[in-house]
Design an enzyme around this catalytic site. Sequence first.
Site, short mmCIF file in Angstrom:
data_model
loop_
_atom_site.label_atom_id
_atom_site.label_comp_id
_atom_site.label_asym_id
_atom_site.label_seq_id
_atom_site.Cartn_x
_atom_site.Cartn_y
_atom_site.Cartn_z
N HIS A 308 0.85 -1.19 0.00
CA HIS A 308 0.00 0.00 0.00
C HIS A 308 0.89 1.25 0.00
CE1 HIS A 308 -3.20 2.79 1.12
NE2 HIS A 308 -4.03 1.84 0.73
N ASP A 366 -7.84 -5.56 0.08
CA ASP A 366 -8.30 -6.48 -0.97
C ASP A 366 -7.88 -7.92 -0.72
OD1 ASP A 366 -7.49 -3.72 -2.86
OD2 ASP A 366 -9.52 -4.52 -2.72
C1 SDX Z 1 -6.26 -0.16 -2.94
O1 SDX Z 1 -4.54 4.40 -2.17
C2 SDX Z 1 -5.46 3.73 -1.51
O2 SDX Z 1 -5.79 4.13 -0.43
C3 SDX Z 1 -6.02 2.53 -2.25
C4 SDX Z 1 -7.02 1.71 -1.46
C5 SDX Z 1 -8.31 2.45 -1.18
O3 SDX Z 1 -9.02 2.07 -0.24
O4 SDX Z 1 -8.66 3.35 -2.01
O5 SDX Z 1 -6.43 1.28 -0.24
C6 SDX Z 1 -7.42 0.46 -2.26
O6 SDX Z 1 -6.02 0.17 -4.08
C7 SDX Z 1 -5.39 -1.13 -2.18
C8 SDX Z 1 -4.16 -1.60 -3.03
C9 SDX Z 1 -4.65 -2.70 -3.96
N1 SDX Z 1 -3.60 -3.10 -4.90
C10 SDX Z 1 -2.94 -4.26 -4.82
O7 SDX Z 1 -3.10 -5.07 -3.91
C11 SDX Z 1 -1.99 -4.52 -5.99
C12 SDX Z 1 -0.62 -5.00 -5.46
N2 SDX Z 1 0.01 -3.91 -4.73
C13 SDX Z 1 0.91 -3.07 -5.50
O8 SDX Z 1 0.67 -2.91 -6.84
C14 SDX Z 1 1.39 -1.85 -4.71
O9 SDX Z 1 1.69 -2.28 -3.44
C15 SDX Z 1 0.50 -0.63 -4.63
C16 SDX Z 1 0.03 -0.18 -5.97
C17 SDX Z 1 -0.71 -0.93 -3.79
C18 SDX Z 1 1.29 0.48 -3.96
O10 SDX Z 1 2.30 0.81 -4.84
P1 SDX Z 1 3.34 2.00 -4.50
O11 SDX Z 1 2.98 2.71 -3.26
O12 SDX Z 1 3.51 2.82 -5.73
O13 SDX Z 1 4.62 1.21 -4.14
P2 SDX Z 1 5.64 0.69 -5.20
O14 SDX Z 1 4.93 0.11 -6.38
O15 SDX Z 1 6.63 1.76 -5.46
O16 SDX Z 1 6.29 -0.52 -4.40
C19 SDX Z 1 7.36 -0.26 -3.49
C20 SDX Z 1 8.25 -1.49 -3.64
C21 SDX Z 1 8.62 -1.79 -5.08
O17 SDX Z 1 9.91 -2.40 -5.08
P3 SDX Z 1 11.18 -1.49 -5.46
O18 SDX Z 1 10.89 -0.83 -6.80
O19 SDX Z 1 11.31 -0.48 -4.33
O20 SDX Z 1 12.32 -2.48 -5.54
O21 SDX Z 1 7.55 -2.64 -3.14
C22 SDX Z 1 7.37 -3.57 -4.22
C23 SDX Z 1 7.61 -2.82 -5.51
O22 SDX Z 1 8.12 -3.69 -6.51
N3 SDX Z 1 5.98 -4.03 -4.12
C24 SDX Z 1 5.59 -5.28 -4.30
C25 SDX Z 1 4.20 -5.25 -4.08
N4 SDX Z 1 3.81 -4.01 -3.80
C26 SDX Z 1 4.91 -3.24 -3.84
N5 SDX Z 1 6.26 -6.41 -4.60
C27 SDX Z 1 5.51 -7.54 -4.70
N6 SDX Z 1 4.19 -7.61 -4.49
C28 SDX Z 1 3.49 -6.48 -4.19
N7 SDX Z 1 2.17 -6.55 -3.98
#
Ligand code: SDX
Length: 431
Positions: A308, A366
Amino acid sequence: MADTNKSATLTLEGKSFELPVLSPTAGPDVIDVRKLYAQAGVFTYDPGFTSTASCDSTITFIDGDKGELLHRGYPIDQLAEKSHYLEVCFLLLYGHLPTAVELEEFESLVTRHTMIHEQMHYFFRGFRRDSHPMATMVGVVGAMSAFYHDSLDINDQQQREVASIRLIAKMPTIAAMTYKYSIGQPFVYPRNDLDYAANFLHMCFSVPAEQYNVDPILARAMDRIFTLHADHEQNASTSTVRLASSSGANPFACIAAGIACLWGPAHGGANQACLEMLREIGTVDRIPEYLARAKDKNDPFRLMGFGHRVYKNFDPRAKVMKESADEVLALLGVENNPTLQVAKELEKIALEDPYFIEKKLYPNVDFYSGIILDAIGFPTSMFTPIFALARTVGWVSQWKEQLADPQLKIGRPRQLYLGSTTKDYVDIENR
Ligand code: SDX
Protein backbone atom coordinates in the site's frame (compact mmCIF):
# COMPACT_ATOMS: atom_id res chain seq x y z
CA MET A 1 -7.74 26.32 8.51
CA ALA A 2 -4.24 24.88 9.15
CA ASP A 3 -1.80 26.87 11.35
CA THR A 4 0.95 28.67 9.43
CA ASN A 5 3.33 29.60 12.26
CA LYS A 6 6.30 27.93 10.58
CA SER A 7 8.12 28.39 7.28
CA ALA A 8 10.68 26.55 5.12
CA THR A 9 13.54 28.22 3.26
CA LEU A 10 14.41 27.10 -0.23
CA THR A 11 17.78 28.24 -1.51
CA LEU A 12 18.21 28.16 -5.28
CA GLU A 13 21.21 29.54 -7.15
CA GLY A 14 22.10 31.84 -4.27
CA LYS A 15 18.55 33.11 -3.76
CA SER A 16 16.39 32.16 -0.76
CA PHE A 17 12.63 31.74 -0.83
CA GLU A 18 10.43 31.48 2.28
CA LEU A 19 7.60 28.96 1.94
CA PRO A 20 4.83 28.72 4.56
CA VAL A 21 4.58 25.41 6.46
CA LEU A 22 1.01 24.38 7.26
CA SER A 23 0.40 22.26 10.37
CA PRO A 24 -2.49 19.72 10.24
CA THR A 25 -4.54 18.39 13.14
CA ALA A 26 -2.89 15.00 12.44
CA GLY A 27 -0.15 13.78 10.11
CA PRO A 28 2.94 15.48 8.65
CA ASP A 29 3.34 19.23 8.15
CA VAL A 30 3.02 20.42 4.56
CA ILE A 31 5.10 22.99 2.71
CA ASP A 32 2.79 25.35 0.84
CA VAL A 33 4.33 25.66 -2.66
CA ARG A 34 1.39 27.42 -4.29
CA LYS A 35 3.45 30.57 -4.88
CA LEU A 36 6.73 28.78 -5.68
CA TYR A 37 6.56 29.12 -9.47
CA ALA A 38 5.58 32.80 -9.28
CA GLN A 39 8.39 33.53 -6.80
CA ALA A 40 11.19 31.22 -7.97
CA GLY A 41 10.22 30.20 -11.51
CA VAL A 42 10.51 26.50 -10.69
CA PHE A 43 8.04 23.56 -10.37
CA THR A 44 8.06 20.77 -7.82
CA TYR A 45 8.32 17.27 -9.30
CA ASP A 46 6.44 14.33 -7.77
CA PRO A 47 5.13 11.68 -10.24
CA GLY A 48 2.64 9.43 -8.39
CA PHE A 49 2.27 12.15 -5.73
CA THR A 50 4.27 10.20 -3.15
CA SER A 51 5.08 13.43 -1.24
CA THR A 52 2.29 15.73 -2.36
CA ALA A 53 -0.88 16.86 -0.58
CA SER A 54 -3.42 17.69 -3.29
CA CYS A 55 -5.98 19.33 -0.98
CA ASP A 56 -6.99 19.83 2.60
CA SER A 57 -9.77 17.65 3.99
CA THR A 58 -11.60 16.87 7.23
CA ILE A 59 -13.19 13.58 6.17
CA THR A 60 -10.70 10.72 6.53
CA PHE A 61 -7.22 10.35 8.00
CA ILE A 62 -4.78 7.45 7.64
CA ASP A 63 -1.75 6.94 9.85
CA GLY A 64 0.25 4.49 7.72
CA ASP A 65 2.81 3.79 10.43
CA LYS A 66 0.26 3.08 13.16
CA GLY A 67 -2.13 1.26 10.81
CA GLU A 68 -4.90 3.67 11.77
CA LEU A 69 -7.88 4.78 9.65
CA LEU A 70 -10.24 7.47 10.98
CA HIS A 71 -13.52 8.64 9.45
CA ARG A 72 -14.29 12.08 10.93
CA GLY A 73 -12.05 10.95 13.82
CA TYR A 74 -13.72 7.59 14.50
CA PRO A 75 -11.46 4.50 14.07
CA ILE A 76 -12.56 2.09 11.34
CA ASP A 77 -12.47 -0.95 13.65
CA GLN A 78 -14.98 0.71 16.00
CA LEU A 79 -17.23 1.72 13.09
CA ALA A 80 -17.04 -1.79 11.60
CA GLU A 81 -18.01 -3.33 14.93
CA LYS A 82 -20.56 -0.84 16.28
CA SER A 83 -21.94 1.10 13.30
CA HIS A 84 -23.43 0.17 9.93
CA TYR A 85 -22.90 1.39 6.40
CA LEU A 86 -25.69 3.98 6.10
CA GLU A 87 -24.72 5.50 9.45
CA VAL A 88 -21.11 5.71 8.19
CA CYS A 89 -22.47 7.33 5.02
CA PHE A 90 -24.18 10.00 7.14
CA LEU A 91 -20.96 10.49 9.14
CA LEU A 92 -18.85 10.94 5.99
CA LEU A 93 -21.38 13.23 4.30
CA TYR A 94 -22.35 15.48 7.21
CA GLY A 95 -19.38 15.23 9.60
CA HIS A 96 -21.06 13.87 12.74
CA LEU A 97 -22.73 10.69 13.97
CA PRO A 98 -26.49 11.07 13.42
CA THR A 99 -29.09 11.24 16.16
CA ALA A 100 -31.75 8.55 16.01
CA VAL A 101 -34.11 10.95 14.21
CA GLU A 102 -31.43 12.06 11.73
CA LEU A 103 -30.52 8.44 10.99
CA GLU A 104 -34.12 7.39 10.46
CA GLU A 105 -34.73 10.30 8.09
CA PHE A 106 -31.51 9.62 6.16
CA GLU A 107 -32.18 5.89 5.80
CA SER A 108 -35.74 6.59 4.69
CA LEU A 109 -34.49 9.10 2.10
CA VAL A 110 -31.93 6.65 0.69
CA THR A 111 -34.42 3.77 0.68
CA ARG A 112 -36.90 5.80 -1.34
CA HIS A 113 -34.39 6.66 -4.03
CA THR A 114 -33.14 3.14 -4.80
CA MET A 115 -35.14 2.70 -8.04
CA ILE A 116 -33.60 4.00 -11.26
CA HIS A 117 -35.48 5.64 -14.15
CA GLU A 118 -37.29 2.79 -15.93
CA GLN A 119 -35.93 3.84 -19.30
CA MET A 120 -32.35 3.29 -18.05
CA HIS A 121 -33.03 -0.44 -18.23
CA TYR A 122 -32.56 -0.14 -21.98
CA PHE A 123 -28.96 1.03 -21.54
CA PHE A 124 -27.99 -2.44 -20.41
CA ARG A 125 -29.29 -3.95 -23.65
CA GLY A 126 -26.51 -2.15 -25.50
CA PHE A 127 -23.80 -4.15 -23.71
CA ARG A 128 -22.66 -7.68 -24.50
CA ARG A 129 -23.78 -10.08 -21.78
CA ASP A 130 -20.14 -11.03 -21.23
CA SER A 131 -19.04 -7.41 -20.69
CA HIS A 132 -17.15 -6.90 -17.44
CA PRO A 133 -19.69 -5.42 -14.98
CA MET A 134 -17.34 -2.49 -14.40
CA ALA A 135 -17.68 -1.53 -18.09
CA THR A 136 -21.45 -1.48 -17.66
CA MET A 137 -21.26 0.47 -14.40
CA VAL A 138 -19.04 3.16 -15.90
CA GLY A 139 -21.48 3.52 -18.81
CA VAL A 140 -24.72 3.49 -16.84
CA VAL A 141 -23.51 5.79 -14.05
CA GLY A 142 -22.23 8.30 -16.60
CA ALA A 143 -25.58 8.04 -18.37
CA MET A 144 -27.39 9.10 -15.17
CA SER A 145 -26.48 12.63 -16.30
CA ALA A 146 -28.77 11.99 -19.29
CA PHE A 147 -31.72 11.39 -16.96
CA TYR A 148 -31.44 13.32 -13.74
CA HIS A 149 -31.32 16.82 -15.20
CA ASP A 150 -32.66 18.33 -11.97
CA SER A 151 -29.45 17.45 -10.08
CA LEU A 152 -26.69 18.45 -12.47
CA ASP A 153 -26.07 22.04 -11.40
CA ILE A 154 -23.05 21.82 -9.07
CA ASN A 155 -23.51 25.47 -8.07
CA ASP A 156 -26.91 24.69 -6.53
CA GLN A 157 -26.51 23.26 -2.99
CA GLN A 158 -29.90 21.52 -3.12
CA GLN A 159 -29.06 19.87 -6.45
CA ARG A 160 -25.72 18.70 -5.03
CA GLU A 161 -27.62 17.14 -2.12
CA VAL A 162 -30.13 15.42 -4.42
CA ALA A 163 -27.34 14.06 -6.64
CA SER A 164 -25.51 12.75 -3.54
CA ILE A 165 -28.53 10.83 -2.27
CA ARG A 166 -29.36 9.51 -5.76
CA LEU A 167 -25.84 8.17 -6.26
CA ILE A 168 -25.66 6.44 -2.86
CA ALA A 169 -29.19 5.06 -3.18
CA LYS A 170 -29.02 3.87 -6.80
CA MET A 171 -25.50 2.41 -6.93
CA PRO A 172 -26.56 -0.96 -5.40
CA THR A 173 -29.45 -1.16 -7.87
CA ILE A 174 -27.15 -0.46 -10.82
CA ALA A 175 -24.47 -2.87 -9.55
CA ALA A 176 -27.07 -5.61 -9.05
CA MET A 177 -28.46 -4.94 -12.54
CA THR A 178 -24.99 -5.30 -14.09
CA TYR A 179 -24.74 -8.68 -12.35
CA LYS A 180 -28.20 -9.87 -13.38
CA TYR A 181 -27.58 -8.74 -16.95
CA SER A 182 -24.26 -10.62 -17.08
CA ILE A 183 -25.95 -13.90 -16.07
CA GLY A 184 -29.06 -13.46 -18.21
CA GLN A 185 -31.48 -13.19 -15.32
CA PRO A 186 -34.24 -10.58 -15.04
CA PHE A 187 -33.60 -7.40 -13.10
CA VAL A 188 -34.96 -7.41 -9.55
CA TYR A 189 -36.49 -4.23 -8.17
CA PRO A 190 -35.34 -2.94 -4.77
CA ARG A 191 -37.59 -3.51 -1.75
CA ASN A 192 -38.21 -0.74 0.78
CA ASP A 193 -38.70 -3.19 3.64
CA LEU A 194 -35.05 -4.36 3.44
CA ASP A 195 -31.99 -2.54 4.76
CA TYR A 196 -29.28 -1.37 2.37
CA ALA A 197 -27.09 -4.51 2.35
CA ALA A 198 -29.98 -6.98 2.46
CA ASN A 199 -31.63 -5.11 -0.42
CA PHE A 200 -28.46 -5.45 -2.49
CA LEU A 201 -28.29 -9.21 -1.86
CA HIS A 202 -32.00 -9.48 -2.69
CA MET A 203 -31.50 -7.63 -6.01
CA CYS A 204 -28.51 -9.86 -6.84
CA PHE A 205 -29.70 -13.29 -5.79
CA SER A 206 -33.50 -13.45 -5.79
CA VAL A 207 -35.36 -14.74 -8.87
CA PRO A 208 -39.05 -14.35 -9.74
CA ALA A 209 -39.51 -18.11 -9.70
CA GLU A 210 -39.15 -18.60 -5.98
CA GLN A 211 -39.07 -16.94 -2.56
CA TYR A 212 -35.63 -15.60 -1.56
CA ASN A 213 -34.86 -14.90 2.09
CA VAL A 214 -31.73 -12.87 2.79
CA ASP A 215 -29.41 -14.67 5.24
CA PRO A 216 -28.79 -12.13 8.05
CA ILE A 217 -25.22 -13.42 8.46
CA LEU A 218 -24.49 -12.61 4.82
CA ALA A 219 -26.28 -9.26 5.05
CA ARG A 220 -24.16 -8.29 8.07
CA ALA A 221 -20.98 -9.39 6.29
CA MET A 222 -22.03 -7.44 3.18
CA ASP A 223 -22.74 -4.32 5.24
CA ARG A 224 -19.35 -4.61 6.93
CA ILE A 225 -17.59 -4.90 3.56
CA PHE A 226 -19.38 -1.74 2.43
CA THR A 227 -18.23 0.07 5.59
CA LEU A 228 -14.61 -1.05 5.19
CA HIS A 229 -14.50 0.33 1.63
CA ALA A 230 -16.36 3.61 2.19
CA ASP A 231 -13.56 6.16 1.99
CA HIS A 232 -9.77 6.33 2.07
CA GLU A 233 -8.30 9.86 1.79
CA GLN A 234 -6.98 10.92 -1.64
CA ASN A 235 -6.55 7.48 -3.28
CA ALA A 236 -6.34 7.30 -7.06
CA SER A 237 -10.07 7.09 -7.77
CA THR A 238 -10.99 9.81 -5.26
CA SER A 239 -8.30 12.04 -6.75
CA THR A 240 -9.84 11.31 -10.16
CA VAL A 241 -13.25 12.40 -8.93
CA ARG A 242 -11.77 15.59 -7.44
CA LEU A 243 -9.88 16.40 -10.63
CA ALA A 244 -12.95 15.79 -12.81
CA SER A 245 -15.07 17.91 -10.49
CA SER A 246 -12.56 20.78 -10.56
CA SER A 247 -13.52 21.38 -14.22
CA GLY A 248 -17.18 21.77 -13.21
CA ALA A 249 -18.25 18.38 -14.61
CA ASN A 250 -21.62 17.12 -13.36
CA PRO A 251 -21.68 14.71 -10.38
CA PHE A 252 -22.59 11.60 -12.38
CA ALA A 253 -19.74 12.20 -14.86
CA CYS A 254 -17.31 12.66 -11.95
CA ILE A 255 -18.37 9.45 -10.20
CA ALA A 256 -18.21 7.55 -13.51
CA ALA A 257 -14.60 8.78 -13.82
CA GLY A 258 -13.90 7.46 -10.32
CA ILE A 259 -15.38 4.06 -11.23
CA ALA A 260 -13.17 3.92 -14.32
CA CYS A 261 -10.04 4.61 -12.27
CA LEU A 262 -10.98 2.16 -9.52
CA TRP A 263 -11.16 -0.65 -12.11
CA GLY A 264 -7.37 -0.90 -12.38
CA PRO A 265 -5.74 -3.99 -10.78
CA ALA A 266 -3.33 -1.78 -8.82
CA HIS A 267 -6.37 -0.18 -7.16
CA GLY A 268 -9.91 -1.49 -6.81
CA GLY A 269 -9.36 -4.27 -9.35
CA ALA A 270 -6.98 -5.93 -6.88
CA ASN A 271 -9.77 -7.79 -5.03
CA GLN A 272 -10.68 -9.68 -8.19
CA ALA A 273 -7.00 -10.18 -9.13
CA CYS A 274 -6.21 -11.37 -5.58
CA LEU A 275 -8.83 -14.12 -5.46
CA GLU A 276 -7.84 -15.25 -8.96
CA MET A 277 -4.21 -15.32 -7.79
CA LEU A 278 -5.09 -17.34 -4.66
CA ARG A 279 -7.02 -19.80 -6.82
CA GLU A 280 -4.11 -20.03 -9.29
CA ILE A 281 -1.73 -20.80 -6.40
CA GLY A 282 -4.29 -23.42 -5.38
CA THR A 283 -2.34 -25.22 -2.66
CA VAL A 284 -0.03 -24.16 0.13
CA ASP A 285 2.95 -26.01 -1.38
CA ARG A 286 2.92 -23.69 -4.41
CA ILE A 287 3.25 -20.50 -2.32
CA PRO A 288 7.10 -20.34 -2.49
CA GLU A 289 6.96 -20.33 -6.31
CA TYR A 290 4.69 -17.27 -6.30
CA LEU A 291 6.62 -15.46 -3.59
CA ALA A 292 9.77 -15.90 -5.68
CA ARG A 293 7.98 -14.40 -8.67
CA ALA A 294 6.73 -11.45 -6.56
CA LYS A 295 10.33 -10.75 -5.51
CA ASP A 296 11.78 -11.13 -9.01
CA LYS A 297 12.47 -7.68 -10.47
CA ASN A 298 12.23 -9.14 -13.97
CA ASP A 299 8.81 -10.59 -13.33
CA PRO A 300 5.89 -8.12 -13.48
CA PHE A 301 3.92 -10.39 -11.12
CA ARG A 302 2.97 -8.77 -7.85
CA LEU A 303 1.32 -10.32 -4.83
CA MET A 304 -2.20 -8.98 -5.27
CA GLY A 305 -3.80 -7.75 -2.06
CA PHE A 306 -0.36 -6.88 -0.66
CA GLY A 307 1.31 -3.52 -0.24
CA HIS A 308 0.00 0.00 0.00
CA ARG A 309 1.17 3.53 -0.75
CA VAL A 310 0.29 4.75 2.73
CA TYR A 311 0.12 1.75 5.08
CA LYS A 312 3.65 0.72 6.01
CA ASN A 313 2.21 -1.39 8.78
CA PHE A 314 -0.96 -3.50 8.69
CA ASP A 315 -4.08 -2.13 6.93
CA PRO A 316 -6.69 -1.98 9.72
CA ARG A 317 -9.37 -2.89 7.20
CA ALA A 318 -7.53 -6.10 6.33
CA LYS A 319 -7.49 -7.03 10.02
CA VAL A 320 -11.27 -6.60 10.34
CA MET A 321 -11.82 -8.31 6.98
CA LYS A 322 -9.75 -11.33 8.09
CA GLU A 323 -11.81 -11.66 11.29
CA SER A 324 -14.98 -11.35 9.24
CA ALA A 325 -13.79 -14.00 6.79
CA ASP A 326 -13.17 -16.43 9.63
CA GLU A 327 -16.58 -15.66 11.16
CA VAL A 328 -18.60 -15.82 7.93
CA LEU A 329 -16.97 -18.98 6.59
CA ALA A 330 -17.34 -20.73 9.97
CA LEU A 331 -21.03 -19.73 10.15
CA LEU A 332 -21.46 -21.00 6.59
CA GLY A 333 -19.66 -24.20 7.50
CA VAL A 334 -16.88 -23.67 4.95
CA GLU A 335 -14.05 -22.80 7.34
CA ASN A 336 -11.89 -25.34 5.55
CA ASN A 337 -12.18 -23.27 2.38
CA PRO A 338 -8.89 -24.08 0.56
CA THR A 339 -8.57 -20.53 -0.72
CA LEU A 340 -8.79 -19.15 2.82
CA GLN A 341 -6.14 -21.64 3.94
CA VAL A 342 -3.83 -20.56 1.11
CA ALA A 343 -4.45 -16.89 1.96
CA LYS A 344 -3.62 -17.37 5.64
CA GLU A 345 -0.46 -19.39 4.88
CA LEU A 346 0.61 -16.91 2.20
CA GLU A 347 0.17 -14.01 4.65
CA LYS A 348 2.14 -15.87 7.34
CA ILE A 349 5.04 -16.78 5.04
CA ALA A 350 5.17 -13.35 3.36
CA LEU A 351 5.22 -11.49 6.66
CA GLU A 352 8.26 -13.54 7.72
CA ASP A 353 10.05 -12.99 4.40
CA PRO A 354 12.88 -10.36 4.46
CA TYR A 355 11.72 -8.91 1.10
CA PHE A 356 8.24 -8.10 2.39
CA ILE A 357 9.56 -6.98 5.78
CA GLU A 358 12.13 -4.63 4.23
CA LYS A 359 9.59 -3.17 1.80
CA LYS A 360 6.92 -3.01 4.53
CA LEU A 361 4.40 -4.96 2.48
CA TYR A 362 1.33 -6.11 4.39
CA PRO A 363 -2.08 -7.44 3.33
CA ASN A 364 -4.38 -4.60 2.28
CA VAL A 365 -8.16 -4.30 2.15
CA ASP A 366 -8.30 -6.48 -0.97
CA PHE A 367 -6.50 -9.51 0.44
CA TYR A 368 -9.40 -11.12 2.32
CA SER A 369 -12.43 -9.33 0.89
CA GLY A 370 -12.66 -11.61 -2.13
CA ILE A 371 -12.87 -14.70 0.06
CA ILE A 372 -15.93 -13.31 1.81
CA LEU A 373 -17.55 -12.14 -1.44
CA ASP A 374 -16.92 -15.57 -2.95
CA ALA A 375 -18.52 -17.23 0.11
CA ILE A 376 -21.54 -14.92 -0.22
CA GLY A 377 -21.92 -16.16 -3.80
CA PHE A 378 -20.48 -13.44 -6.05
CA PRO A 379 -18.32 -14.18 -9.11
CA THR A 380 -14.92 -12.44 -9.07
CA SER A 381 -16.16 -10.07 -11.80
CA MET A 382 -18.52 -8.50 -9.24
CA PHE A 383 -15.82 -7.79 -6.65
CA THR A 384 -14.75 -4.41 -8.02
CA PRO A 385 -18.33 -3.23 -8.74
CA ILE A 386 -19.02 -3.91 -5.04
CA PHE A 387 -15.94 -1.86 -4.13
CA ALA A 388 -17.26 0.94 -6.39
CA LEU A 389 -20.71 0.70 -4.78
CA ALA A 390 -19.20 1.05 -1.30
CA ARG A 391 -16.74 3.82 -2.26
CA THR A 392 -19.47 5.97 -3.84
CA VAL A 393 -20.11 7.67 -0.49
CA GLY A 394 -16.40 8.48 -0.16
CA TRP A 395 -16.25 9.91 -3.66
CA VAL A 396 -19.45 11.92 -3.11
CA SER A 397 -18.31 13.24 0.30
CA GLN A 398 -14.97 14.36 -1.09
CA TRP A 399 -16.71 15.83 -4.15
CA LYS A 400 -19.04 17.88 -1.93
CA GLU A 401 -16.14 18.99 0.29
CA GLN A 402 -14.16 20.20 -2.71
CA LEU A 403 -17.13 22.12 -4.19
CA ALA A 404 -17.62 23.88 -0.85
CA ASP A 405 -14.07 25.29 -1.06
CA PRO A 406 -14.29 28.96 -2.12
CA GLN A 407 -10.68 28.73 -3.34
CA LEU A 408 -11.45 25.82 -5.70
CA LYS A 409 -9.40 26.06 -8.90
CA ILE A 410 -9.31 23.69 -11.87
CA GLY A 411 -6.63 21.03 -11.32
CA ARG A 412 -3.91 21.55 -13.92
CA PRO A 413 -0.51 19.98 -13.07
CA ARG A 414 2.66 21.10 -14.92
CA GLN A 415 5.46 18.77 -16.13
CA LEU A 416 9.18 18.16 -16.42
CA TYR A 417 9.49 18.46 -20.22
CA LEU A 418 12.16 16.24 -21.81
CA GLY A 419 11.02 16.45 -25.41
CA SER A 420 12.42 18.36 -28.43
CA THR A 421 13.00 22.09 -28.27
CA THR A 422 11.69 24.32 -31.11
CA LYS A 423 12.59 23.17 -34.65
CA ASP A 424 11.30 24.06 -38.14
CA TYR A 425 8.90 21.89 -40.14
CA VAL A 426 10.58 19.74 -42.82
CA ASP A 427 8.70 19.28 -46.11
CA ILE A 428 8.10 15.65 -46.97
CA GLU A 429 10.38 15.79 -50.04
CA ASN A 430 13.28 16.82 -47.78
CA ARG A 431 12.87 14.15 -45.13
C1 SDX B 1 -6.26 -0.16 -2.94
O1 SDX B 1 -4.54 4.40 -2.17
C2 SDX B 1 -5.46 3.73 -1.51
O2 SDX B 1 -5.79 4.13 -0.43
C3 SDX B 1 -6.02 2.53 -2.25
C4 SDX B 1 -7.02 1.71 -1.46
C5 SDX B 1 -8.31 2.45 -1.18
O3 SDX B 1 -9.02 2.07 -0.24
O4 SDX B 1 -8.66 3.35 -2.01
O5 SDX B 1 -6.43 1.28 -0.24
C6 SDX B 1 -7.42 0.46 -2.26
O6 SDX B 1 -6.02 0.17 -4.08
C7 SDX B 1 -5.39 -1.13 -2.18
C8 SDX B 1 -4.16 -1.60 -3.03
C9 SDX B 1 -4.65 -2.70 -3.96
N1 SDX B 1 -3.60 -3.10 -4.90
C10 SDX B 1 -2.94 -4.26 -4.82
O7 SDX B 1 -3.10 -5.07 -3.91
C11 SDX B 1 -1.99 -4.52 -5.99
C12 SDX B 1 -0.62 -5.00 -5.46
N2 SDX B 1 0.01 -3.91 -4.73
C13 SDX B 1 0.91 -3.07 -5.50
O8 SDX B 1 0.67 -2.91 -6.84
C14 SDX B 1 1.39 -1.85 -4.71
O9 SDX B 1 1.69 -2.28 -3.44
C15 SDX B 1 0.50 -0.63 -4.63
C16 SDX B 1 0.03 -0.18 -5.97
C17 SDX B 1 -0.71 -0.93 -3.79
C18 SDX B 1 1.29 0.48 -3.96
O10 SDX B 1 2.30 0.81 -4.84
P1 SDX B 1 3.34 2.00 -4.50
O11 SDX B 1 2.98 2.71 -3.26
O12 SDX B 1 3.51 2.82 -5.73
O13 SDX B 1 4.62 1.21 -4.14
P2 SDX B 1 5.64 0.69 -5.20
O14 SDX B 1 4.93 0.11 -6.38
O15 SDX B 1 6.63 1.76 -5.46
O16 SDX B 1 6.29 -0.52 -4.40
C19 SDX B 1 7.36 -0.26 -3.49
C20 SDX B 1 8.25 -1.49 -3.64
C21 SDX B 1 8.62 -1.79 -5.08
O17 SDX B 1 9.91 -2.40 -5.08
P3 SDX B 1 11.18 -1.49 -5.46
O18 SDX B 1 10.89 -0.83 -6.80
O19 SDX B 1 11.31 -0.48 -4.33
O20 SDX B 1 12.32 -2.48 -5.54
O21 SDX B 1 7.55 -2.64 -3.14
C22 SDX B 1 7.37 -3.57 -4.22
C23 SDX B 1 7.61 -2.82 -5.51
O22 SDX B 1 8.12 -3.69 -6.51
N3 SDX B 1 5.98 -4.03 -4.12
C24 SDX B 1 5.59 -5.28 -4.30
C25 SDX B 1 4.20 -5.25 -4.08
N4 SDX B 1 3.81 -4.01 -3.80
C26 SDX B 1 4.91 -3.24 -3.84
N5 SDX B 1 6.26 -6.41 -4.60
C27 SDX B 1 5.51 -7.54 -4.70
N6 SDX B 1 4.19 -7.61 -4.49
C28 SDX B 1 3.49 -6.48 -4.19
N7 SDX B 1 2.17 -6.55 -3.98
